[in-house]
Design an enzyme around this catalytic site. Structure first.
Site, PDB file in Angstrom:
ATOM      1  N   HIS A 116       1.083  -0.677  -0.073  1.00  0.00           N
ATOM      2  CA  HIS A 116       0.092   0.004  -0.352  1.00  0.00           C
ATOM      3  C   HIS A 116       0.677   1.308  -0.217  1.00  0.00           C
ATOM      4  CE1 HIS A 116      -3.150  -2.884   1.809  1.00  0.00           C
ATOM      5  NE2 HIS A 116      -3.567  -3.009   0.782  1.00  0.00           N
ATOM      6  N   CYS A 152       7.102  22.330  -9.292  1.00  0.00           N
ATOM      7  CA  CYS A 152       6.763  22.450 -10.663  1.00  0.00           C
ATOM      8  C   CYS A 152       4.720  23.383  -9.832  1.00  0.00           C
ATOM      9  CB  CYS A 152       6.343  20.894 -11.261  1.00  0.00           C
ATOM     10  SG  CYS A 152       5.147  20.375 -10.147  1.00  0.00           S
TER      11      CYS A 152
HETATM   12 ZN    ZN Z   1       6.073  18.684  -9.460  1.00  0.00          ZN
END
Ligand code: ZN
Length: 250
Positions: A116, A152
């Protein structure tokens, strides 16, 4: 002397939440579990809801930042399994837990398959950059309710399998191979109700392994087990590991 502990060289171990409760990590579904106390939290652990709703993500991170697993230490059962890993013994642990306690007890990371995923890693869902899970939690504690990827700006997610997500196919294939190659397959602290992890027991038995289940409550696989042990995990696992080591050297 227990017959199934003698002369065993290849051991597969499947572990669930029950092995970590002695480390202070509540079973999610148990009486003190996260979802028992707040059933609506299950929504925050559902992939589509997490990805599509910033408020859900805030609830996820708020719930996780208070998780006792971040400071938990391995217990006697984790340590006994780590000590069982010695020359001449092929030991692999397949775990449904995300807490990393098998590795912290000293077991090499390559010998632990995390069905998991792991809470100790976070991954960006956009650029796939990874970062330690604890670093993301530190940002939550520092006042960022929903930390984004520093590279990002994408949505960060712990590297764990949420509801509605598939298990990693490679990890699952490897787990089946390990179950099929085991002489002894121990299922510890798992209710064996979550598939496909649970059916690894059937794979092991079909391939000729002795299945031994150590769990407080009955499981659907008890009837095909060589032995079912109800003794507390904290004493049962060290006792069994000692028997296996004695049986290997004799
Ligand atoms: Zn990223």
């Amino acid at each position: 002397m227990i017959e199934w502990t003698q002369g065993v060289r290849r051991i597969g171990v499947l572990t669930g939440a029950g092995i970590s409760t002695d480390s202070g990590i509540p079973d999610f579904r148990g009486p003190d579990g996260l979802w028992t106390k707040d059933p609506s939290l299950a929504e925050a652990f559902t992939y589509n809801r997490f990805m599509n709703d910033g408020e859900v993500r805030k609830r996820f991170w708020a719930a996780y930042s208070g998780n006792s697993a971040w400071s938990a230490k391995p217990n006697a059962a984790h340590r006994a399994l780590a000590e069982l890993d010695r020359p001449g013994m092929a030991l692999r642990v397949l775990t449904q837990n995300i807490d990393g306690l098998h590795q912290r007890a000293g077991l090499a990371a390559r010998k632990v398959l995390e069905l998991h995923g792991s809470m100790h890693q976070a991954v960006c869902t956009k650029c796939e950059a990874t970062t330690p899970g604890a670093d993301v939690i530190a940002r939550v504690h520092a006042g960022e309710p929903e930390p984004a990827c520093k590279d990002c700006g994408g949505i960060l997610k712990l590297a764990i399998v949420l509801f509605g997500e598939y298990l990693n196919g490679d990890v699952l294939d490897q787990s089946k191979q390990i179950a099929a190659a085991s002489q002894l397959f121990l299922a510890i602290g798992t209710t064996l109700e979550v598939e496909p992890a649970a059916s690894l027991c059937a794979v092991a038995v079909a391939a000729g392994a002795n299945l031994v289940i150590i769990n407080r409550d009955p499981t659907p696989y008890d009837r095909i087990a060589t032995e079912v042990i109800r003794e507390p995990i904290g004493t049962a696992v060290p006792r069994i590991c000692a028997e296996i080591m004695a049986g290997a050297s004799g």
